[in-house]
Enzyme design. Structure first.
Site, PDB file in Angstrom:
ATOM      1  N   ASP A  98       0.867  -1.049   0.148  1.00 20.38           N
ATOM      2  CA  ASP A  98      -0.130  -0.135   0.050  1.00 20.38           C
ATOM      3  C   ASP A  98       0.973   1.329  -0.101  1.00 20.38           C
ATOM      4  OD1 ASP A  98      -2.246   1.982   0.785  1.00 20.38           O
ATOM      5  OD2 ASP A  98      -1.196   1.704   2.643  1.00 20.38           O
TER       6      ASP A  98
ATOM      7  N   ASP B 272      -1.276  -0.902   6.254  1.00 16.45           N
ATOM      8  CA  ASP B 272      -1.633  -0.613   7.500  1.00 16.45           C
ATOM      9  C   ASP B 272      -2.817   0.281   7.961  1.00 16.45           C
ATOM     10  OD1 ASP B 272      -1.597   1.865   6.057  1.00 16.45           O
ATOM     11  OD2 ASP B 272      -0.282   3.092   7.743  1.00 16.45           O
TER      12      ASP B 272
ATOM     13  N   ASP C 280      -7.012  -1.463   4.195  1.00 19.04           N
ATOM     14  CA  ASP C 280      -6.114  -2.548   3.790  1.00 19.04           C
ATOM     15  C   ASP C 280      -6.410  -3.741   4.266  1.00 19.04           C
ATOM     16  OD1 ASP C 280      -4.502  -0.702   2.270  1.00 19.04           O
ATOM     17  OD2 ASP C 280      -3.152  -0.197   4.181  1.00 19.04           O
TER      18      ASP C 280
END
Lengths: 644, 124
Positions: A330, A525, A529
């Site tokens: 991410d 995080d 996600d």
């Protein structure tokens, strides 16, 4: 009687028989001959070996069989035959029974100690906890045991003391050594409003904090719980041994009977010879090595990674991490810091920053926050602004030190009819090509300078990605940002592939598509996600992330250092390879040992006496546990060291 | 003649081993007594676990008391992988293990070497 005592008892009584065996070729024999051997072995069988047959019998009545069954049957057979031989004036082999007991007990003594060592990592973690705390009660600080601390208590911590529970500082500042929880070796500065973690050590100043989490809710308690579960979890590879160990002992007993029948009836060997082969088969078979292969390696591997601030949740994750081919990241908050920061200032640094900060100080805009943070870091005294005014879609204006100042986007140029030097124009273009957001600072006539703002990569991101590439992994970045910004970041940190404009709800789908070409690890995080962390073969959550991300991930990086992704994967690989190696040896011991013991290679002179078989059995489980312990010593280093 | 007898005995033993260890044998499940919102089951550890199957009621706090009577090192720990419990069992000492009965389901337990097994069934 403990295993150790049983071992020493058996060893001492066996020594005369050992001397007899060694010295016989030199013409010395044990006084009393076979009768003394009978007495000594009987004592060994009655005292040292009794627990074996008690356990074997108890299992037998429950339709189970275990290692004790094998030891009991093996030694009993040798012992009972020797009594028969003694009475009929034939050669005896009492010493075989006694020696097997000695060796098996020796193996158990070592193994018990090693297994204990393997499982103590977690107890050390629990020991980190403070025993008491100075709590504000009845208008003064009193020392209370940890269990009496409740949420909302004010706790004072002096230099060198351990912080009792999790909370937030209400008074004072200090530096805190958080290495035991996060693995981060540098002390961290803490001031009012900062969170502190229980069981970390206060280094410099005295401070007071308010307890927010106590008991099982503290970070340490949760880590301990997580590690415990990981250490006792099952790896899928274990299913094989589970099945084998269920049928192992009865099958070995059948092989032993067949060995005896073949040697005695088919080949026509003497009764004693045939019995020795059968006993050796029973004694060499070692189901324990099989049973210990996976759990001990898992325990040591997950325990070690926990010490490094990498929490691997279970054996399944570990096995999946072993053949990951693609690592997906991410962007925001994982590769980048997660909040915009000032990266470049063009023009007179101090003037530009001072003027911008003066106008932005009343703004809540993230870009304004970045400017103010930079001004604060540079220790700039920010003057007051008068006649502050927001120009919609362009920026802000106001008077600073009697001068009309504009701060805002490029659109200001046209609207306010400002001039800009050509070198500034070129730099503006270049900064924009680097996917940075550029803020213009101008007076009424011309542009004074530029401030570039970007959600910059973390200092360690580049090193982390280089490390993964060195491991031969493909790296992919998923982001909701536009292609240009994403590509610029990807180029800066060295990512292979960029998937931009991904809606939060589509992250998991993208991971699934990547899974078609191989196993995928996802590093993230945020709350958004969580689905991708769950879908990926290995979900790696940053420890600073949201609780839901940590819950969804299979691996948690407590230090928030992206370089730990490589370490986590390496550690998983090493642990899993160790499990495979252990299983290999455990199987080899049995697969090769049993035919040799059965006398299959008698023709080429390769046989095993029951004593040697007993020794081999004792050391097979010992070698498996030792091999697992060695995981603590293997090197886990990042090939490239980043700057931090 | 002796050889024939030995052959018959040997083959008979093999048959017995197959039947004894691999044949179907009933294992009895023990239902916990619920008393004053607390359920307790004593598990004897001796060459295995008796009982091997424990049935608990969902939502009622439960304790299993393991007592190892067996001197063998094989059974000196009891492991519940689902809850991360790995409890040492000193010989002849009852060790209380708290069981989380909040969710119904079957939970395996095993000895430290994964050779002996038992299970807890939590029923709604």
């Amino acid at each position: 009687m403990t295993t150790t005592k049983r071992f020493w008892f058996a060893l001492i009584l066996s020594l005369p028989m050992l001397a007899n065996m060694v010295l016989m070729p030199f013409g010395w024999t044990l006084p009393g001959g076979a009768w003394l051997q009978f007495v000594l072995t009987t004592l060994v069988m009655l005292i040292s070996a009794r627990p074996f047959w008690q356990s074997a019998w108890a299992s037998f009545t429950k339709h189970h069989a275990n290692m004790d069954t094998l030891v009991a049957i093996g030694t009993m057979t040798a012992y009972l035959y020797s009594i028969y031989a003694l009475l009929t004036q034939q050669a005896v082999f009492f010493e075989s029974a006694a020696f097997v007991v000695v060796f098996v007990l020796l193996g158990q003594v070592f193994e018990e100690r090693m297994r204990h060592n393997a499982s103590t990592a977690i107890e050390k973690l629990v020991d980190l906890q403070a025993k008491e705390a100075e709590v504000w009660r009845d208008e003064q600080f009193v020392a209370l045991p940890l269990a009496d601390v409740v949420i909302g208590d004010l706790i004072r911590v002096k230099p060198g003391q351990k912080i009792a529970v999790d909370g937030v500082i209400t008074e004072g500042t200090s530096t805190v050594d958080e290495s035991m929880v996060t693995g981060e070796s540098m002390p961290v500065t803490k001031k009012i409003g900062d969170a502190v973690i229980g069981s970390t050590i206060n280094k410099a100043g005295t401070f007071t904090f308010k307890a927010e989490k106590v008991g099982a809710d503290t970070v340490l308690a949760q880590i301990v719980d997580l590690v415990k579960k990981a250490q006792n979890s099952h790896a899928p590879i274990q299913k094989l041994t589970d099945q084998v160990s269920n049928i192992f002992v009865p099958v070995v007993l059948i092989i032993a009977i067949l060995t005896f029948l073949v040697w005695y009836l088919l080949i026509g060997a003497p009764l004693a010879q045939a019995l020795i082969f059968a006993v050796a088969v029973v004694v060499i078979a070692c189901p324990c090595a099989l049973g210990l292969a996976t759990p001990t390696a898992l325990m040591v591997g997950t325990g070690r990674s926990a010490k490094m601030g990498i929490l691997i949740k279970n054996g399944e994750v570990l096995e999946a991490a072993n053949d990951v081919q693609t690592v997906v990241f991410d962007k925001t908050g994982t590769i980048t810091v997660g909040q915009p920061v000032v990266t470049d200032i063009i023009g007179d640094q101090k003037t530009v920053l001072t003027l911008a900060a003066a106008l932005e100080q009343s703004s809540e805009h993230p870009l304004a926050q970045a400017v103010l943070a930079k001004a604060k870091r540079e220790k700039i005294a920010v003057p007051a602004a008068h006649g502050f005014q927001a120009i919609v879609g362009q920026g802000v204006s106001g008077q600073v030190k009697g001068q009309q100042i504009f701060v805002g986007s490029e659109r200001l140029l046209v609207q306010q009819k400002l001039t800009m030097a050509t070198n500034l124009q070129a730099q503006l273009q270049q900064l924009q090509d680097e996917a940075k957001t550029v803020v213009i600072v101008a007076n009424q006539q011309e542009v004074l300078g530029l401030i570039a703002i970007q959600d910059a990569p973390k200092p360690t991101s580049q090193a982390a990605l280089a490390e993964l590439k060195a491991q031969g992994l493909k790296t992919v970045m998923l982001t909701g940002d536009n292609q240009r910004v994403a590509a610029a970041i990807a180029k800066e940190v060295g990512i292979d592939q960029v998937i931009a404009n991904v809606l939060p709800q589509d992250k998991a789908d993208q991971v699934q598509q990547l899974q078609e070409t191989g196993r995928v690890a996802f590093v993230g995080d945020g709350i958004n996600d969580a689905p991708a962390l769950t879908v990926a073969d290995v979900g790696i959550a940053m420890g600073s992330g949201t609780d839901i991300a940590i819950e969804s991930g299979g691996i948690v990086l407590m230090r928030n250092d992206l370089r730990d992704v490589g370490k986590a994967l390496t550690l998983s690989k090493k642990t899993f390879n160790r499990i495979k190696l252990n299983l290999f040896w455990a199987f080899i011991y049995n697969v090769l040992g049993i035919p040799v013991a059965a006398g299959l290679f008698y023709a080429i002179g390769l046989t095993l006496s029951p004593e040697l078989a007993g020794l081999a059995m004792a050391f097979s489980s010992l070698s498996v546990v030792t091999s697992s312990m060695l995981l603590n010593k293997t090197k886990i280093t990042a090939k490239s060291t980043g700057s931090l | 003649m002796l050889k024939i007898i030995i052959l018959i005995v040997g083959v008979g033993l093999i048959g017995f081993i197959l039947w004894w260890f691999f044949g179907k044998h009933e294992t009895t499940a023990v239902q916990a007594n619920v008393e004053a919102d607390q359920q307790t089951v004593a598990v004897e550890v001796k060459g295995g676990y008796s009982p091997e199957v424990v049935v608990l009621k969902q939502g009622v706090p439960a304790t299993l008391n393991f007592t190892r009577k067996d001197a063998s090192g094989c059974l000196d720990r009891v492991v519940f992988p689902d809850w991360g419990i790995n409890q040492a069992l000193p010989q002849n000492e009852a060790q209380a293990i708290q069981i989380d009965t909040s969710e119904a389901g079957e939970y395996q337990w095993a000895c430290g070497m994964d050779m002996f097994h038992g299970k807890v069934i939590v029923k709604p």
